[in-house]
Design a protein around this motif. Sequence first.
Motif, mmCIF file in Angstrom:
data_model
loop_
_atom_site.group_PDB
_atom_site.id
_atom_site.type_symbol
_atom_site.label_atom_id
_atom_site.label_comp_id
_atom_site.label_asym_id
_atom_site.label_seq_id
_atom_site.Cartn_x
_atom_site.Cartn_y
_atom_site.Cartn_z
ATOM 1 N N MET A 1 0.812 -1.191 0.000
ATOM 2 C CA MET A 1 0.000 0.000 0.000
ATOM 3 C C MET A 1 0.859 1.260 0.000
ATOM 4 S SD MET A 1 -2.935 1.040 2.651
ATOM 5 C CE MET A 1 -4.279 1.919 1.956
ATOM 6 N N TYR A 2 1.717 1.413 1.003
ATOM 7 C CA TYR A 2 2.593 2.576 1.070
ATOM 8 C C TYR A 2 3.974 2.189 0.567
ATOM 9 C CZ TYR A 2 -0.996 4.592 4.061
ATOM 10 O OH TYR A 2 -2.175 5.072 4.550
ATOM 11 N N LYS A 3 4.531 3.003 -0.308
ATOM 12 C CA LYS A 3 5.880 2.749 -0.815
ATOM 13 C C LYS A 3 6.900 3.593 -0.078
ATOM 14 C CE LYS A 3 4.368 1.504 -5.414
ATOM 15 N NZ LYS A 3 4.437 1.830 -6.832
ATOM 16 N N THR A 4 6.481 4.790 0.330
ATOM 17 C CA THR A 4 7.376 5.716 1.017
ATOM 18 C C THR A 4 6.612 6.406 2.134
ATOM 19 O OG1 THR A 4 8.548 6.133 -1.059
ATOM 20 C CG2 THR A 4 8.917 7.693 0.720
ATOM 21 N N ILE A 5 7.256 6.527 3.289
ATOM 22 C CA ILE A 5 6.676 7.236 4.428
ATOM 23 C C ILE A 5 7.640 8.351 4.803
ATOM 24 C CG2 ILE A 5 5.975 7.074 6.841
ATOM 25 C CD1 ILE A 5 5.267 4.117 6.265
ATOM 26 N N LEU A 6 7.118 9.561 4.905
ATOM 27 C CA LEU A 6 7.913 10.733 5.272
ATOM 28 C C LEU A 6 7.642 11.069 6.733
ATOM 29 C CD1 LEU A 6 9.707 13.172 4.489
ATOM 30 C CD2 LEU A 6 7.600 14.362 3.890
ATOM 31 N N ALA A 7 8.698 11.131 7.535
ATOM 32 C CA ALA A 7 8.571 11.469 8.947
ATOM 33 C C ALA A 7 9.229 12.818 9.196
ATOM 34 C CB ALA A 7 9.216 10.399 9.813
ATOM 35 N N PRO A 8 8.423 13.895 9.286
ATOM 36 C CA PRO A 8 9.001 15.210 9.577
ATOM 37 C C PRO A 8 9.350 15.308 11.066
ATOM 38 C CG PRO A 8 6.622 15.387 9.325
ATOM 39 C CD PRO A 8 6.990 13.953 9.076
ATOM 40 N N LEU A 9 10.533 15.779 11.346
ATOM 41 C CA LEU A 9 11.034 15.845 12.716
ATOM 42 C C LEU A 9 11.506 17.259 13.036
ATOM 43 C CD1 LEU A 9 13.095 12.607 12.303
ATOM 44 C CD2 LEU A 9 11.010 12.801 13.656
ATOM 45 N N ASP A 10 11.185 17.740 14.236
ATOM 46 C CA ASP A 10 11.604 19.092 14.606
ATOM 47 C C ASP A 10 12.649 19.111 15.714
ATOM 48 O OD1 ASP A 10 10.177 18.477 16.881
ATOM 49 O OD2 ASP A 10 8.639 20.003 16.609
ATOM 50 N N GLY A 11 13.143 17.946 16.078
ATOM 51 C CA GLY A 11 14.179 17.877 17.109
ATOM 52 C C GLY A 11 13.642 17.724 18.516
ATOM 53 N N SER A 12 12.324 17.738 18.665
ATOM 54 C CA SER A 12 11.746 17.620 20.001
ATOM 55 C C SER A 12 11.640 16.162 20.417
ATOM 56 C CB SER A 12 10.351 18.262 20.026
ATOM 57 O OG SER A 12 9.437 17.493 19.265
ATOM 58 N N ASP A 13 11.498 15.954 21.713
ATOM 59 C CA ASP A 13 11.314 14.601 22.231
ATOM 60 C C ASP A 13 10.006 14.002 21.722
ATOM 61 O OD1 ASP A 13 13.695 14.746 23.623
ATOM 62 O OD2 ASP A 13 12.746 15.310 25.524
ATOM 63 N N LEU A 14 9.001 14.840 21.540
ATOM 64 C CA LEU A 14 7.704 14.356 21.077
ATOM 65 C C LEU A 14 7.811 13.729 19.685
ATOM 66 C CD1 LEU A 14 4.657 14.072 21.464
ATOM 67 C CD2 LEU A 14 4.409 16.363 20.514
ATOM 68 N N THR A 15 8.461 14.413 18.760
ATOM 69 C CA THR A 15 8.560 13.844 17.411
ATOM 70 C C THR A 15 9.480 12.638 17.395
ATOM 71 O OG1 THR A 15 10.301 15.395 16.737
ATOM 72 C CG2 THR A 15 8.041 16.000 16.214
ATOM 73 N N ALA A 16 10.514 12.636 18.201
ATOM 74 C CA ALA A 16 11.405 11.471 18.257
ATOM 75 C C ALA A 16 10.680 10.263 18.834
ATOM 76 C CB ALA A 16 12.645 11.790 19.079
ATOM 77 N N SER A 17 9.669 10.512 19.689
ATOM 78 C CA SER A 17 8.957 9.400 20.322
ATOM 79 C C SER A 17 8.084 8.624 19.341
ATOM 80 C CB SER A 17 8.102 9.917 21.484
ATOM 81 O OG SER A 17 7.003 10.670 21.010
ATOM 82 N N ILE A 18 7.797 9.180 18.187
ATOM 83 C CA ILE A 18 6.963 8.477 17.205
ATOM 84 C C ILE A 18 7.762 7.527 16.324
ATOM 85 C CG2 ILE A 18 5.300 10.378 17.107
ATOM 86 C CD1 ILE A 18 6.494 10.766 14.155
ATOM 87 N N LEU A 19 9.076 7.589 16.423
ATOM 88 C CA LEU A 19 9.906 6.809 15.505
ATOM 89 C C LEU A 19 9.678 5.308 15.593
ATOM 90 C CD1 LEU A 19 13.299 8.680 15.389
ATOM 91 C CD2 LEU A 19 11.487 8.607 13.689
ATOM 92 N N ASP A 20 9.419 4.790 16.784
ATOM 93 C CA ASP A 20 9.157 3.357 16.898
ATOM 94 C C ASP A 20 7.922 2.967 16.088
ATOM 95 O OD1 ASP A 20 11.329 2.929 18.549
ATOM 96 O OD2 ASP A 20 10.159 3.089 20.402
ATOM 97 N N GLN A 21 6.867 3.771 16.219
ATOM 98 C CA GLN A 21 5.634 3.474 15.490
ATOM 99 C C GLN A 21 5.816 3.656 13.984
ATOM 100 O OE1 GLN A 21 5.816 5.576 18.111
ATOM 101 N NE2 GLN A 21 4.508 4.728 19.693
ATOM 102 N N VAL A 22 6.503 4.715 13.596
ATOM 103 C CA VAL A 22 6.724 4.970 12.173
ATOM 104 C C VAL A 22 7.618 3.884 11.572
ATOM 105 C CG1 VAL A 22 7.739 6.588 10.516
ATOM 106 C CG2 VAL A 22 6.359 7.445 12.390
ATOM 107 N N GLY A 23 8.637 3.483 12.312
ATOM 108 C CA GLY A 23 9.508 2.410 11.842
ATOM 109 C C GLY A 23 8.755 1.102 11.671
ATOM 110 N N ALA A 24 7.891 0.788 12.631
ATOM 111 C CA ALA A 24 7.098 -0.441 12.539
ATOM 112 C C ALA A 24 6.136 -0.369 11.353
ATOM 113 C CB ALA A 24 6.324 -0.664 13.836
ATOM 114 N N LEU A 25 5.554 0.782 11.148
ATOM 115 C CA LEU A 25 4.642 0.959 10.015
ATOM 116 C C LEU A 25 5.383 0.757 8.692
ATOM 117 C CD1 LEU A 25 1.747 1.855 9.182
ATOM 118 C CD2 LEU A 25 2.642 4.186 9.094
#
Length: 75
Positions: A1-25
């Motif tokens: 379904m998805y070929k590419t996923i873009l994860a915008p990051l601003d350097g905050s702990d909040l955006t870094a905390s989503i990486l596990d979920q985005v990586g799994a996705l």
Amino acid sequence: MYKTILAPLDGSDLTASILDQVGALARGYGARLILLTVGPSLPLSWPRARDIQLTLTFQAEAYLEQLQSTLTSDG
């Protein structure tokens, strides 16, 4: 379904905390994961603007490399 996923990051702990979920996705879909961060663009008329811009770029690259390394080691 998805070929590419873009994860915008601003350097905050909040955006870094989503990486596990985005990586799994991304792994679940077999998708390529792109990590993106943006920084300020300085007017060239500013003293030392080029030096400051290079420093900011190196810092952003180091930040993204650290996150990439974390994602890679987590699977």
